[in-house]
Design an enzyme around this catalytic site. Structure first.
Site, PDB file in Angstrom:
ATOM      1  N   ARG A   1      -4.934   1.286  10.816  1.00  0.00           N
ATOM      2  CA  ARG A   1      -5.087  -0.016  12.241  1.00  0.00           C
ATOM      3  C   ARG A   1      -5.495   1.856  12.912  1.00  0.00           C
ATOM      4  O   ARG A   1      -4.385   2.017  13.125  1.00  0.00           O
ATOM      5  CB  ARG A   1      -4.179  -0.850  12.708  1.00  0.00           C
ATOM      6  CG  ARG A   1      -4.011  -2.362  11.887  1.00  0.00           C
ATOM      7  CD  ARG A   1      -5.474  -2.996  11.802  1.00  0.00           C
ATOM      8  NE  ARG A   1      -5.043  -4.002  10.823  1.00  0.00           N
ATOM      9  CZ  ARG A   1      -5.355  -4.737   9.726  1.00  0.00           C
ATOM     10  NH1 ARG A   1      -4.961  -3.674   8.883  1.00  0.00           N
ATOM     11  NH2 ARG A   1      -5.028  -5.181   9.259  1.00  0.00           N
TER      12      ARG A   1
ATOM     13  N   GLU B   1     -14.667  -0.025  16.572  1.00  0.00           N
ATOM     14  CA  GLU B   1     -14.968  -0.954  15.707  1.00  0.00           C
ATOM     15  C   GLU B   1     -16.385  -1.372  15.981  1.00  0.00           C
ATOM     16  O   GLU B   1     -16.421  -2.982  16.211  1.00  0.00           O
ATOM     17  CB  GLU B   1     -14.290  -0.663  14.454  1.00  0.00           C
ATOM     18  CG  GLU B   1     -13.153   0.079  14.100  1.00  0.00           C
ATOM     19  CD  GLU B   1     -12.156  -0.628  12.868  1.00  0.00           C
ATOM     20  OE1 GLU B   1     -12.466  -0.812  12.211  1.00  0.00           O
ATOM     21  OE2 GLU B   1     -11.401  -0.040  12.690  1.00  0.00           O
TER      22      GLU B   1
ATOM     23  N   HIS C   1     -14.069   2.256   8.091  1.00  0.00           N
ATOM     24  CA  HIS C   1     -13.067   1.544   7.839  1.00  0.00           C
ATOM     25  C   HIS C   1     -14.208   0.446   6.153  1.00  0.00           C
ATOM     26  O   HIS C   1     -13.761  -0.541   6.240  1.00  0.00           O
ATOM     27  CB  HIS C   1     -13.666   0.661   8.589  1.00  0.00           C
ATOM     28  CG  HIS C   1     -12.633  -0.729   8.591  1.00  0.00           C
ATOM     29  ND1 HIS C   1     -11.727  -1.142   9.818  1.00  0.00           N
ATOM     30  CD2 HIS C   1     -11.333  -0.797   7.618  1.00  0.00           C
ATOM     31  CE1 HIS C   1     -11.187  -1.988   9.266  1.00  0.00           C
ATOM     32  NE2 HIS C   1     -10.064  -1.813   8.245  1.00  0.00           N
TER      33      HIS C   1
ATOM     34  N   ILE D   1       0.912  -0.663   0.185  1.00  0.00           N
ATOM     35  CA  ILE D   1      -0.275   0.413  -0.331  1.00  0.00           C
ATOM     36  C   ILE D   1       0.172   0.879   0.076  1.00  0.00           C
ATOM     37  O   ILE D   1       0.324   2.482  -1.224  1.00  0.00           O
ATOM     38  CB  ILE D   1      -1.197  -0.081   1.181  1.00  0.00           C
ATOM     39  CG1 ILE D   1      -2.016  -1.111   1.585  1.00  0.00           C
ATOM     40  CG2 ILE D   1      -1.476   1.369   1.547  1.00  0.00           C
ATOM     41  CD1 ILE D   1      -2.840  -1.258   2.275  1.00  0.00           C
TER      42      ILE D   1
END
Length: 220
Positions: free
Chosen positions: A142, A171, A189, A68
């Site tokens: 995260r 979450e 998210h 990423i």
């Protein structure tokens, strides 16, 4: 009766989706998309809107330089940004800086690291103190990597320009004052949540299931 259980994971997918979402948060903050949209809806124009920030020439700090992080770097370079990458704590690769150096030099810091073994945040009060006045923090990795209580304090103090958050310590996220601050943009998210990424994940699951049964029958 003992049964052998095989556990397999899915290699990381969705790097393009997460990288694109990272920049959607960067643009939302630097181009003031949320307050500008609200002004128009409220029948106002530019009242209360400061000049936007141009990304060209700004330093983009990437903490965590895996799949990423590399895509984020490519996008940043295409926009004319100066890309800085942080090495991990145990080693330093050519061209990379320490995390502390990246924090000190970056106008925008974006996190793409994995969680630590001790589950402690890697960004907290002392790290925020290292950052530039008016810097921006993005977290699409995260929630546990950042101390969100410390982030709330530094954003409220005005030292940071803003934060873009797609991940949270809890979450679904528990209500916090942080999420109501005007210089914070939150998404639930969904950085990875594209049709393309979901399709890739499903295909990899099918491939692994087929591979498992092929190997199982090959042993008979």
């Amino acid at each position: 009766m003992n049964k052998k259980m095989v556990v397999r994971g899915i290699p990381q997918v969705g790097e393009n989706a997460v990288a694109e979402h990272t920049f959607s948060l960067i643009f939302a903050i630097t181009k003031q998309l949320i307050p500008s949209n609200q002004n128009i809806r409220d029948g106002r124009w530019r009242e209360g809107i400061a000049p936007n920030v141009e990304l060209r020439g700004k330093s983009l700090g990437i903490i965590g330089y895996g799949k990423i992080g590399k895509v984020v770097a490519l996008i940043g370079k295409s926009l004319g940004m100066n890309v800085l990458t942080a090495s991990n704590r145990s080693s330093s690769k050519a061209g990379q800086l320490s995390m502390e150096e990246v924090l000190q030099q970056s106008d925008i810091v974006t996190i793409h690291a994995s969680t630590t073994n001790n589950l402690e945040p890697i960004i907290n009060k002392k790290h925020f103190e290292m950052m530039k006045e008016g810097a921006i923090l993005i977290n699409t990795a995260r929630g546990g990597l950042v101390d969100y209580d410390d982030l709330e304090k530094v954003l409220s103090s005005g030292k940071l320009r803003g934060a873009g958050l797609d991940v949270f310590p809890e979450e679904p996220n528990t209500k916090r004052k942080l999420y109501d601050l005007p210089n914070v943009v939150c998404t639930p998210h969904l950085a990875y949540y594209t049709n393309e990424t979901i399709s890739d994940m499903n295909l990899q699951l099918l491939d692994q299931a087929i591979d498992y049964f092929n190997n199982l029958y090959a042993m008979d």
